[in-house]
Scaffold this motif. Structure first.
Motif, short mmCIF file in Angstrom:
data_model
loop_
_atom_site.label_atom_id
_atom_site.label_comp_id
_atom_site.label_asym_id
_atom_site.label_seq_id
_atom_site.Cartn_x
_atom_site.Cartn_y
_atom_site.Cartn_z
N THR A 1 54.41 66.17 -36.27
CA THR A 1 55.10 65.48 -35.17
C THR A 1 54.34 65.72 -33.87
O THR A 1 54.10 66.88 -33.49
CB THR A 1 56.54 66.01 -35.03
N ASP B 1 57.96 71.14 -29.29
CA ASP B 1 58.42 70.05 -30.16
C ASP B 1 57.28 69.37 -30.90
O ASP B 1 57.53 68.54 -31.79
CB ASP B 1 59.18 69.00 -29.33
N ASN B 2 56.05 69.65 -30.54
CA ASN B 2 54.91 69.19 -31.35
C ASN B 2 54.71 70.22 -32.46
O ASN B 2 54.31 71.35 -32.20
CB ASN B 2 53.65 69.07 -30.50
N ARG B 3 55.01 69.82 -33.70
CA ARG B 3 55.13 70.86 -34.73
C ARG B 3 54.82 70.35 -36.12
O ARG B 3 54.83 69.14 -36.38
CB ARG B 3 56.53 71.47 -34.70
N ARG C 1 55.24 75.47 -34.62
CA ARG C 1 55.48 74.95 -33.26
C ARG C 1 54.25 75.14 -32.36
O ARG C 1 53.40 75.97 -32.61
CB ARG C 1 56.67 75.66 -32.62
#
Length: 531
Positions: free
Chosen positions: A417, A397-399, A298
């Protein structure tokens, strides 16, 4: 495979021989530890394997498939990770900037992201050490941040035509600029020659004028006794009955091997390090190793890196010289009334013909193809370019996660992502306007704005709170004391400048810590841990 430590438990096994892994290998082996370094890619020989060929040298990047999604899926490959001994340092531009004190205090200063558990002063002696041992060249006075020079070696001269265009535009607008600090020699050093401006820094430097761990740290580590094994893909980190790291498994030419170790260090970069931790899940650690906080993978970040191309009446010839020879950090930190927080660096950035064509074919004005693309490409010599390195704020959420799809070894592929946030977009818009103003002040006409990204960071961030981070400030995982992570994945924020200097300074600091704490770290191997 002939092995030095095939049946032995070594002091340290390091996964990855890039910017951080190379420094760790040198420092720890020279301190007398037995060290094994494993890398998924080959051992390059610059004089035989590197070519003045933009297309074929794409192989220096990690070309294995990664799945991407999110609102802004990233283009993965040559511009954001390396493969082989030396990792990304074999094909980076050599721009060697320090982070500013403000980069470590985003929460305190701007109320966004989080503060690092260390400050600039903690890294300063390690910046000094790294810059000295690779003879960084740069200006006598660097106007921004905490370090103002002079650098060990003088700044590069002459510059590229594109750098002179950049300087002209900046001066017309009252923007300060300097010759970029570079990990590229401006005079002979340790039997390496000075740069002669061939301009193939991103394709692997055949004469060895540009630093890489392939030609500097790894050879010194090997002379100190380290065993360096190329073409070895690490598949899992093993744990023992006490829950501690006990070594790794790896595959070489289709056969699986085991390397036992008292300390395991992952320096596999921002995608592969979380992937390996997640893929090493077992009954004791069902969510992956070092992941009790849920933060493995994360908070992953990239740099925004839009390019602006302008056409000039006179030839510029973007292929000439080292890609980045002029820079400004006048917009590096939060500006009042700018409509966003944090900032960016601007570089005069050359481009070879293939990169130019690939860029303009997908600019913000839409697809360019066919006869119009051909005619534009014929005017390549008349274009100048400026590139940004923009801070992107972290978001949980960028993971990095594991995909259902498997690779040739049966390992889950990495899924990346990514989506820009609103602050990121406003920052990009501001930088694009500024880049266009610089080029037009120099006499050009802006024709293409090309969206791009560069540099990966985060995904195993450091912190003082084990509930919200993966490692402490030395890269030691909160959950497993003899498992360390040391690469750009431990970044808390991305900063607004090229990150390699900071990656290497962190590695030197971690090596220093391991050396000083070795007796205590090694004595832990028989004690159980509780997670």
């Amino acid at each position: 495979m002939n092995r030095k430590y095939a049946n032995e438990e070594v002091d340290v096994v390091i996964v990855g021989a890039g910017a951080a892994g190379g420094v760790l290998a040198k420092e720890l082996s020279e301190s007398g530890m037995s060290v094994v370094v494993l890398d998924a890619g080959p051992m390059w020989d610059p004089q035989h394997d590197f070519a003045s060929d933009e297309l074929s040298m794409q192989r220096l990047g990690w070309e294995e498939t990664r799945l991407v999604d999110g609102r802004d899926p990233l283009t993965m490959g040559h511009n954001n990770s390396g493969r082989g001994i030396g990792g990304g340092t074999t094909h980076f531009t050599g721009v060697f900037l320090r982070f500013h004190d403000a980069d470590f205090r985003a929460r305190t200063l701007d109320g966004v992201a989080d503060d690092w558990p260390i400050g600039y002063d903690d890294l300063a002696p390690y910046y000094d050490k790294i810059e000295k041992e690779i003879a960084v060249s740069g200006p006598k006075h660097f106007p921004w941040g905490n370090f103002h020079g002079p650098y060990l070696y003088p700044e590069r001269d002459p510059l590229s035509p594109n750098a002179y265009v950049f300087q002209k535009g900046c001066e017309a607008l009252g923007i300060r600029h300097v010759v970029a600090p570079l990990a590229i020699l401006s005079a002979p050093f340790e039997d390496r020659p000075p740069c002669i401006n061939r301009g193939f820094c991103n394709q692997g430097c055949m004469p060895n004028a540009k630093f890489s761990t392939l030609i500097v740290h790894i050879p010194k580590a090997m002379r100190a006794g380290a065993e360096v094994l190329p073409n070895c893909m690490v598949t899992q980190v093993m744990t023992d009955k006490h829950g501690r790291a006990s070594g790794v498994t790896f595959v070489h030419e289709g056969k699986e091997y085991v390397q036992k170790a008292r300390l395991v260090i992952l320096s596999a970069y921002v995608v592969e390090t979380p992937r390996l931790l997640l893929n090493s899940a077992n009954g004791r650690y069902p969510s992956g190793l070092a992941n009790s906080s849920g933060w493995v993978g994360r908070g992953f970040m990239t740099h925004s890196s839009h390019d602006v191309y302008a056409k000039f009446a006179e030839e510029v010839r973007l292929y000439k010289g080292t890609p980045v020879l002029a820079t400004t950090q006048d917009f590096y930190e939060t500006m009042p009334d700018a409509g966003f927080v944090r900032g960016y660096t601007l570089h005069a950035h050359g481009a070879r013909p293939l990169a130019f064509v690939k860029g303009i074919a997908n600019s913000q004005t839409g697809l360019l193809w066919g006869e119009k693309l051909r005619q534009t490409a014929l005017d390549y010599n008349f274009y100048g370019r400026v590139t940004m390195v923009g801070e992107v704020l972290p978001h949980p959420d960028n993971r990095i996660t594991l995909a259902d799809e498997k690779d040739d070894l049966g390992l889950p592929r990495a899924k990346v992502t990514f989506s820009f946030g609103e602050n990121d977009r406003r920052l990009i818009d501001h930088a694009v306007v500024k880049m266009g103003q610089i080029l037009e002040a120099a006499g050009g006409k802006v024709e293409f704005v090309v969206p791009d990204t560069a540099h990966l960071m985060g995904g195993c961030r450091m912190g003082a709170n084990p509930d919200e981070s993966v490692v402490n400030s030395y890269g030691q995982t909160h959950d497993i004391p003899n498992l360390f992570i040391c690469d750009a994945s431990i970044f808390v924020t991305s900063g607004a400048g090229n990150p390699t200097n900071t990656v290497m300074a962190l590695a030197a600091r971690t090596a220093d810590y391991i050396r000083k704490q070795a007796a205590q770290l090694f004595s832990l191997s028989e004690k159980p841990i509780h997670v």
